[in-house]
Design an enzyme around this catalytic site. Sequence first.
Site, short mmCIF file in Angstrom:
data_model
loop_
_atom_site.label_atom_id
_atom_site.label_comp_id
_atom_site.label_asym_id
_atom_site.label_seq_id
_atom_site.Cartn_x
_atom_site.Cartn_y
_atom_site.Cartn_z
N SER A 255 0.88 -1.32 0.09
CA SER A 255 0.05 0.24 -0.03
C SER A 255 0.83 1.39 0.07
CB SER A 255 -0.90 -0.01 1.17
OG SER A 255 -1.76 1.19 1.27
N LYS B 24 -4.67 -6.88 3.30
CA LYS B 24 -4.39 -5.79 2.33
C LYS B 24 -5.71 -5.48 1.86
CE LYS B 24 -3.05 -2.37 -0.35
NZ LYS B 24 -3.67 -2.37 -1.37
N GLU C 213 -10.15 1.97 3.68
CA GLU C 213 -9.94 3.04 2.60
C GLU C 213 -11.15 3.50 1.90
OE1 GLU C 213 -6.44 2.48 -0.02
OE2 GLU C 213 -7.82 2.80 -1.53
C1 6PG Z 1 -3.21 1.51 -1.76
C2 6PG Z 1 -4.48 1.42 -2.56
C3 6PG Z 1 -4.26 0.78 -3.80
C4 6PG Z 1 -5.59 0.72 -4.52
C5 6PG Z 1 -6.30 2.06 -5.06
C6 6PG Z 1 -7.29 1.87 -5.99
O1 6PG Z 1 -3.11 0.86 -0.65
O2 6PG Z 1 -2.13 1.81 -2.18
O3 6PG Z 1 -5.47 0.65 -1.76
O4 6PG Z 1 -3.71 -0.46 -3.60
O5 6PG Z 1 -5.49 -0.02 -5.68
O6 6PG Z 1 -6.55 2.80 -4.04
O7 6PG Z 1 -8.63 1.27 -5.22
P1 6PG Z 1 -9.92 1.60 -6.19
O8 6PG Z 1 -9.72 1.89 -7.58
O9 6PG Z 1 -10.74 0.50 -5.89
O10 6PG Z 1 -10.35 2.78 -5.57
#
Ligand code: 6PG
Length: 479
Positions: free
Chosen positions: A128, A182, A189
Amino acid sequence: NAANIGVVGLAVMGSNLARNLASREGNTVAVYNRSRAKTDELVAEHPEAGFVPAFSYEEFAASLQKPRTAIIMVKAGGPTDAVIDSLLEVFEPGDIIVDGGNALFTDTIRREKAVRETGVNFVGMGVSGGEEGALLGPSLMPGGSDESWVTLGPILRSIAAVAEGEPCVTHVGHDGAGHFVKMVHNGIEYADMQLIAEAYDLIRRGTGKSPAEIAEVFAEWNRGELESYLIEITAEVLRQVDGETGKPLVDVILDQAGAKGTGAWTVQTALSLGVPVSGIAEATFARSLSSHPEQREISRDLPGPNEGFTADDADAFIEQVRLALYASKIVAYSQGFDEIRAGAAEYGWNIDLGKIAAIWRGGCIIRARFLNRITDAYVETPDLSVLLTAPFFVDVFTRAQDAWREVVATSAKVGIPAPAFSSSLAYYDGLRAERLPAALIQGQRDFFGAHTYKRIDKPGTFHTLWSADRSEIEAEDTH
Ligand code: 6PG
């Protein structure tokens, strides 16, 4: 055999992770990409990295010291399977394949099992922090075997973000544990982002402040207990002016939220585990609702409340929204940790929940000041089954209580959708309730399907003979 680590897949995340690895003392990084151009470009643009380029899987394997360790950074699904198959042709027992993509944890469990049979180790790892995190220090959530952690641990510790002196990485648990955690990170998130968006919407519609003015509100919040990466970037986004029209950028962006699926996975998994992640679910559904312009178009003229809405005291209202946001955010994290706890029990992972909060303090998208409090809560009570009952959070709920209810009531009254705020409050009240109408549900189930019920006053399972004389009999437990 010059390289101690390799990266396969050199799109932005892969090349940034490779550069991060190369920048750390003691690492030499082999790089491979399906199309040669990307490899050439990366090597040419970053001579300082000392990359060892490979143009076939054979070359890639030959350039790695044993046990060979390769991190795959390609699209989840088919592309990941294809790269694993190719690596298995050139790797040997004891070597390690790490999948750093956003894989579905059940795929990771399947892959780990299949790869293990060849003697090669397979590690599904959550990464992440987006592009910048990959380059400067991500939060890393590896699963996989203890054996692979011995080799991988020091390398991952060297590239992870650091929070309060600790690298943001831990061996989460076996096989799919890392990708599971994750996935839930991403669910949280989604909830966090939706809550922030609702806060913004309420403030904008309730005070008439401009996005630039609201940016200052968020910047201010970021100096207090809500301090977090998502609050920080919210201020940045709200401040941004569109070059073409001169309007706030947020006013020219189409209001249809995308999603790549990890939020939906979190909710689907929670449904199967029977964990009520209602805040995450509402956040995911809010994105879906936004993305149906045709439905929104034909619904625009539906009746709504007659009154318009202007907060009497803008500053007081903003403070109420801040408290409602904080309380709802604690609910979202608590629900997420509940899912991790349930997942760990279901899949046999030994996950240290406090440690998970600790490795989310830096590098990742949901990094936030209050994660320290989650770690504290689990250190104090390792088997805490409802995170939000920890004393620190109870204090927040005490402070936020009236404001939270006021904000949810206002949103309902004036017709501003706040699904994450209101569902968080409903969840909170559901947990608090001494009696729930679930008793009635049981009665209904028993009525139409003889599904039986339990009584509060004696053990056993019972059924009422609804279509006969309505007397009660003891029955077999059918759930
Ligand atoms: C991270 C994010 C990442 C994720 C994007 C897109 O932890 O860096 O979670 O892994 O892929 O945030 O997510 P969405 O396109 O579903 O919003």
